[in-house]
Each structure stands twice: as structure tokens, then as C-alpha cells.
Design a protein around this motif. Structure first.
Motif, mmCIF file in Angstrom:
data_model
loop_
_atom_site.group_PDB
_atom_site.id
_atom_site.type_symbol
_atom_site.label_atom_id
_atom_site.label_comp_id
_atom_site.label_asym_id
_atom_site.label_seq_id
_atom_site.Cartn_x
_atom_site.Cartn_y
_atom_site.Cartn_z
ATOM 1 N N GLU A 165 52.050 24.755 25.460
ATOM 2 C CA GLU A 165 51.960 26.128 25.966
ATOM 3 C C GLU A 165 51.083 26.978 25.057
ATOM 4 O O GLU A 165 50.298 27.811 25.531
ATOM 5 N N ALA A 215 49.593 36.665 30.245
ATOM 6 C CA ALA A 215 50.432 35.727 29.501
ATOM 7 C C ALA A 215 51.563 36.522 28.864
ATOM 8 O O ALA A 215 51.368 37.679 28.473
ATOM 9 N N HIS A 216 52.723 35.916 28.761
ATOM 10 C CA HIS A 216 53.890 36.651 28.263
ATOM 11 C C HIS A 216 54.700 35.770 27.321
ATOM 12 O O HIS A 216 55.203 34.719 27.715
ATOM 13 N N ASP A 259 58.110 35.802 25.264
ATOM 14 C CA ASP A 259 59.381 36.535 25.179
ATOM 15 C C ASP A 259 60.511 35.562 24.917
ATOM 16 O O ASP A 259 60.532 34.456 25.465
ATOM 17 N N ALA A 311 63.898 34.447 28.728
ATOM 18 C CA ALA A 311 63.168 33.904 29.881
ATOM 19 C C ALA A 311 63.316 34.777 31.117
ATOM 20 O O ALA A 311 62.425 34.800 31.979
ATOM 21 N N ILE A 327 60.387 37.241 31.753
ATOM 22 C CA ILE A 327 59.059 36.734 32.093
ATOM 23 C C ILE A 327 58.918 36.632 33.611
ATOM 24 O O ILE A 327 59.689 35.942 34.271
ATOM 25 N N GLY A 328 57.937 37.336 34.133
ATOM 26 C CA GLY A 328 57.721 37.331 35.577
ATOM 27 C C GLY A 328 58.632 38.261 36.343
ATOM 28 O O GLY A 328 58.570 38.299 37.573
ATOM 29 N N THR A 345 53.073 36.474 36.140
ATOM 30 C CA THR A 345 52.737 35.905 34.834
ATOM 31 C C THR A 345 52.131 34.521 35.020
ATOM 32 O O THR A 345 52.792 33.612 35.521
ATOM 33 N N PRO A 348 53.566 31.695 31.050
ATOM 34 C CA PRO A 348 54.849 32.075 30.453
ATOM 35 C C PRO A 348 55.148 31.241 29.211
ATOM 36 O O PRO A 348 54.982 30.015 29.212
ATOM 37 N N THR A 368 58.360 31.000 26.623
ATOM 38 C CA THR A 368 59.683 31.443 26.191
ATOM 39 C C THR A 368 59.907 31.004 24.750
ATOM 40 O O THR A 368 59.885 29.808 24.445
#
Length: 326
Positions: A164, A270-271, A273, A276, A279-280, A285, A288, A290
Motif C-alpha cells: 500500500e 489517498a487516505h 487513517d 478504517a 476511510i471512504g 478514496t 486507502p 489503514t
């Protein structure tokens, strides 16, 4: 609650600060947690004492502030009878706590408190409520404090996935107008050093939310100020024109995004966090991730050594926006 105060009286291990109102107590505990990064603690009696904590609990929940909130309640034999100063504080605060406990036996107290501090201060931090009936606080039991804690199903810090992180770096490398949005999650993760190194290495501008202030140096040439309703011209123009937006621990609050259909309209998002569920939740997103912001950024810095820093028209445009004050 009087039995708890009796136990604290004269005990040098407790530093008790008396406030004039329960709301003051919980805001003080939250202020301590914000300032130190440690878990804040407050006590309140049953009924109206407990309900006076609700605003502070809700604030801590929204802002991911670690608190252990201890409330008294009527004796277990009176629960559900509408007794004097009885309130279902566990039920009242269920939507605004990370977790809550109603302690039925004195033997459970030590392990419950151990778990409460563990849950409040790990993962996405937040308030945990421990409700103690009068007869439980009055009981005598052997003190057995667990040295370790394991809560079934609770995995607060997901492992960083290298694949990721590599995908994120490829996306930044391909972008012509990248931007970083840092929120409270970057502060909670103590990721300021990693974020500053990452943005500086790749020469990517940074905007920080209100709760993200402190995650990136305000005197840095790449910092654009805050975004959104109370933000700067440069930050909002950058959001409108960026083609890649990396959110680090920001939850896309409506004070930042304003109209969702007009937020970062040209950007692939892109996120990063630790939660979870964020996210979105509000914006589409594409990438993602996590995980803990500090760990993810540390991995990204380790893998980004071969990438070329951004330069050219985008950075010049950002500098021109910064010279405009509105």
C-alpha cells in the motif's frame, strides 16, 4: 462515589483536583489529555453528576481524546427502579464513547480499569466510561491488577502494508499537483517529524486542519495554513486545483470540505487513517491505507529515497497564492 473518595483520602498516589462543576471536570481532563498525550481521568457522581459530563464526552469522542470517565450509580439492587439520582449513563453515552463498562462486581474493577485505560489510549483514541454502582464501590475485595490486557477482537494498530505504501509513492510520483492534508490523527500519532520529513523530501505542499495544527511547522515554506471555512486562500486554492490529495489522519469534516461535491474536484484521494471506518466515509478514496500515521509515514520515508522532489509550475503557483491574503 463517597467510598471512592474515602479510599483516595490521604493516599499520596492520588492527586485530586476539585472542580466546581462536572462539566469543568471533564473539560479539564480533556485539556490535560490534549496537552500531554496521556489519558485524562475524571470522576462524577450518579444522575445529574454523570449527565453533566455528556458535552465533554461528546467533544472527546469527536476529537479522539483519550479519557477514562468514572461515574457512580445507585446500588445494583435499585438499577431500573427510577431511584434517587439514577440515570442510565451507559445508555445515554453509548453513541459518544469508544467503549463503556457497567461494573457489577467489585472483583471486576481492577481488570475493567486496566482495559479502560488500554482502550482509551490505543488505536483511535477516545473516551471510555466506567459506571460503578454504590454497593460495588463499597465492597471489599482482593486487589489483583492484570499486568497485561487482551480484549477479544480489539486490534488497535493495523500492521503497515508495504504494498500500500509503494502504491501511494507511485501515485505521488505520477502526480503533477500533489497536496497533503494533515489532521488530528497526525498529531495523535506524534507523526510531526515523519510528516515534515516526507513533505520536505518530496517537496509537497501541506495544509493542516484545526486539530492538525502542530503536525507540520507553521514557518515551513511548504505550509499553506488551514483549509476550509476558516482557512487561507492558498490552502483552499490548492485543494481546488490539486490532482492528488493525501489525507493524513483527517476525517474530512464539513468545516473543511464545505460542499462535498465541490471538494478537491480534480484530485485522486489517498487516505491514511488508523480508523478504517473513516476511510471512504465522506469522499471517494482511491488509495486507502489503514494504519498509524507515524508508522505509515516512517515506512514511506524509508521507501521514498529514490523519488525526485517536486518542482516547477505547481510550486510556483502555490507560492503566488500564499502571497495573496484574503
Amino acid at each position: 462515589m463517597l467510598y471512592i473518595y474515602d479510599a483516595m483520602h490521604g493516599n499520596p498516589h492520588f492527586r485530586h483536583i476539585l472542580t466546581r462543576h462536572e462539566q469543568g471536570a471533564i473539560h479539564a481532563a480533556a485539556g490535560y489529555a490534549r496537552a500531554t498525550g496521556k489519558t485524562g481521568v475524571c470522576l462524577a457522581t450518579s444522575g445529574p453528576g454523570a449527565t453533566n459530563l455528556v458535552t465533554g464526552i461528546a467533544t472527546a469522542h469527536m476529537d479522539s481524546i483519550p479519557l477514562v470517565v468514572i461515574t457512580g450509580n445507585v446500588a445494583t439492587s435499585l438499577i431500573g427502579t427510577d431511584a434517587f439520582q439514577e440515570a442510565d449513563i451507559v445508555g445515554i453515552t453509548q453513541p459518544i464513547t469508544k467503549h463503556s463498562y457497567f461494573v457489577r462486581k467489585a472483583e471486576e474493577l481492577a481488570s475493567v480499569l486496566r482495559e479502560a485505560f488500554h482502550i482509551a489510549g490505543t488505536g483511535r483514541k477516545g473516551p471510555v466510561l466506567v459506571d460503578i454502582p454504590k454497593d460495588v464501590s463499597a465492597a471489599v475485595t482482593a486487589f489483583r491488577y492484570p499486568e497485561t490486557v487482551s480484549v477479544r477482537g480489539y486490534r488497535p494498530v493495523p500492521e503497515v502494508q508495504a504494498s500500500e505504501v509503494q502504491e501511494l509513492l507511485r501515485a505521488i510520483e505520477a502526480a503533477e499537483r500533489p497536496l497533503i492534508l494533515a489532521g488530528g490523527g497526525a498529531v495523535q500519532a506524534d507523526a510531526a517529524e515523519e510528516l515534515t520529513a516526507f513533505a520536505g523530501r518530496l517537496n509537497v505542499p501541506v495544509t493542516t486542519t484545526l486539530l492538525g495544527l502542530g503536525a507540520f511547522p507553521s514557518g515551513h515554506e511548504l505550509w499553506l495554513g488551514m483549509p476550509g471555512m476558516h482557512g487561507t486562500y492558498a490552502a483552499n486554492q490548492a485543494l481546488l486545483h490539486c490532482d492528488f490529495l493525501l489525507s493524513v489522519g483527517a476525517r474530512f469534516d464539513d468545516r473543511v470540505t464545505m460542499r462535498l461535491d465541490g471538494f478537491a474536484p480534480q484530485a485522486t484521494i489517498a487516505h491514511i487513517d488508523i480508523d478504517a471506518a473513516e476511510i471512504g466515509k465522506l469522499v471517494p478514496t482511491a488509495l486507502p491505507i489503514t494504519g498509524d500515521a507515524r508508522q505509515v509515514l516512517r515506512a514511506a520515508n524509508a521507501l521514498a529515497s529514490g523519488l525526485r522532489p517536486k518542482e516547477g509550475a505547481w510550486l510556483e503557483q502555490v507560492k503566488r497564492w500564499k502571497r495573496i491574503t484574503r
